[in-house]
Design a protein around this motif. Structure first.
Motif, PDB file in Angstrom:
ATOM      1  N   GLU A 170       0.854  -1.182   0.000  1.00 44.20           N
ATOM      2  CA  GLU A 170       0.000   0.000   0.000  1.00 44.20           C
ATOM      3  C   GLU A 170       0.886   1.226   0.000  1.00 44.20           C
ATOM      4  O   GLU A 170       1.882   1.277   0.710  1.00 44.20           O
ATOM      5  CB  GLU A 170      -0.892   0.000   1.241  1.00 44.20           C
ATOM      6  N   THR A 171       0.511   2.212  -0.809  1.00 46.38           N
ATOM      7  CA  THR A 171       1.191   3.503  -0.817  1.00 46.38           C
ATOM      8  C   THR A 171       0.138   4.582  -0.634  1.00 46.38           C
ATOM      9  O   THR A 171      -0.910   4.548  -1.276  1.00 46.38           O
ATOM     10  CB  THR A 171       1.929   3.723  -2.158  1.00 46.38           C
ATOM     11  N   ALA A 172       0.429   5.522   0.253  1.00 52.19           N
ATOM     12  CA  ALA A 172      -0.485   6.646   0.503  1.00 52.19           C
ATOM     13  C   ALA A 172       0.291   7.946   0.374  1.00 52.19           C
ATOM     14  O   ALA A 172       1.398   8.070   0.908  1.00 52.19           O
ATOM     15  CB  ALA A 172      -1.104   6.529   1.889  1.00 52.19           C
ATOM     16  N   ILE A 173      -0.303   8.898  -0.328  1.00 48.41           N
ATOM     17  CA  ILE A 173       0.312  10.209  -0.537  1.00 48.41           C
ATOM     18  C   ILE A 173      -0.629  11.261   0.041  1.00 48.41           C
ATOM     19  O   ILE A 173      -1.814  11.298  -0.296  1.00 48.41           O
ATOM     20  CB  ILE A 173       0.580  10.466  -2.029  1.00 48.41           C
ATOM     21  N   LEU A 174      -0.075  12.112   0.891  1.00 52.52           N
ATOM     22  CA  LEU A 174      -0.864  13.145   1.563  1.00 52.52           C
ATOM     23  C   LEU A 174      -1.363  14.184   0.551  1.00 52.52           C
ATOM     24  O   LEU A 174      -0.580  14.709  -0.230  1.00 52.52           O
ATOM     25  CB  LEU A 174      -0.023  13.817   2.636  1.00 52.52           C
TER      26      LEU A 174
END
Length: 179
Positions: A170-174
Motif C-alpha cells: 500500500e502507498t499513501a500520498i498526503l
C-alpha cells in the motif's frame, strides 16, 4: 503527609500522561486526507485498487480514526475503519481494523523504530486455522509530499513458521494535512 503523598502520586501519573501524549503524537502524521493505492498479491497475480484515506483525532484525542474508501471494479466499494493509538499498559502501538469486505475484527500491536512501524496480529479464521499478519510501515515525512508505504505479509498455522505470503503493498500520498 497527605500533600507529600499527593505529590508522589501526581508526578508519576503526570509523567505517564506526558509519555502517552508524546507516543500518541508519533501517530499524528496520519491526520489528514490521503490518496491510496493497494496492490494485492504483488508477487504473483497483482490486483490494484485505488481509493482514499481520511484520518482525524477521535475520542478526546486518545485515538486516530481512519476511514479507507477503496474502489473495487465490478464490486461494492471496500470500507475499512481503523483506530490507531499508543497503549501505555502494553507499551505498544495498536491498530484495530474493521472492514466491510472481511468479517473478522483484527487488533494489531507493534513498535516504532525511527520512521517505521511494525505491527503484527494473530487470530482464528476458520476450521481451527490461525492467521498471522505482519505489517511493516515506512513513513516519509521529510519530502515535499509526505507519504507512507505498508507491506503486509500473511501466513496460516498450516504454513511453515518462516514462510510468509506477500499479501499486499500500500502507498499513501498526503493531499491535505489536517490539525
Amino acid at each position: 503527609m497527605k500533600l507529600a503523598l499527593s505529590i508522589l502520586l501526581f508526578i508519576p501519573l503526570s509523567l505517564l500522561s506526558q509519555q502517552v501524549k508524546s507516543q500518541q503524537e508519533n501517530l499524528s502524521f496520519l491526520v489528514g486526507k490521503w490518496n491510496v493505492e493497494r496492490t494485492y498479491s504483488p508477487n504473483s497475480e497483482p490486483r490494484k485498487l485505488k481509493g482514499n484515506l481520511t484520518c482525524e483525532w477521535a475520542l478526546d484525542s486518545t485515538f486516530i480514526s481512519c476511514r479507507y474508501k477503496m474502489e473495487r471494479p465490478q464490486q461494492k466499494r471496500g470500507l475499512d475503519q481503523v483506530f490507531f493509538n499508543y497503549n501505555p499498559i502494553y507499551d505498544k502501538y495498536e491498530s484495530l481494523w474493521l472492514s466491510s469486505t472481511w468479517p473478522i475484527k483484527v487488533l494489531m500491536q507493534g513498535e516504532m523504530e525511527g520512521h517505521s512501524f511494525v505491527y503484527d496480529a494473530m487470530f482464528p479464521i476458520q476450521e481451527g486455522l490461525i492467521e498471522y499478519v505482519k505489517s511493516e510501515w515506512t513513513v516519509q515525512l521529510n519530502q515535499e509530499t509526505p507519504s507512507f508505504s505498508r507491506k503486509t505479509h500473511i501466513r496460516t498455522s498450516q504454513d511453515p513458521t518462516n514462510e510468509w505470503f506477500h499479501h499486499m503493498d500500500e502507498t499513501a500520498i498526503l493531499i491535505h494535512k489536517s490539525h
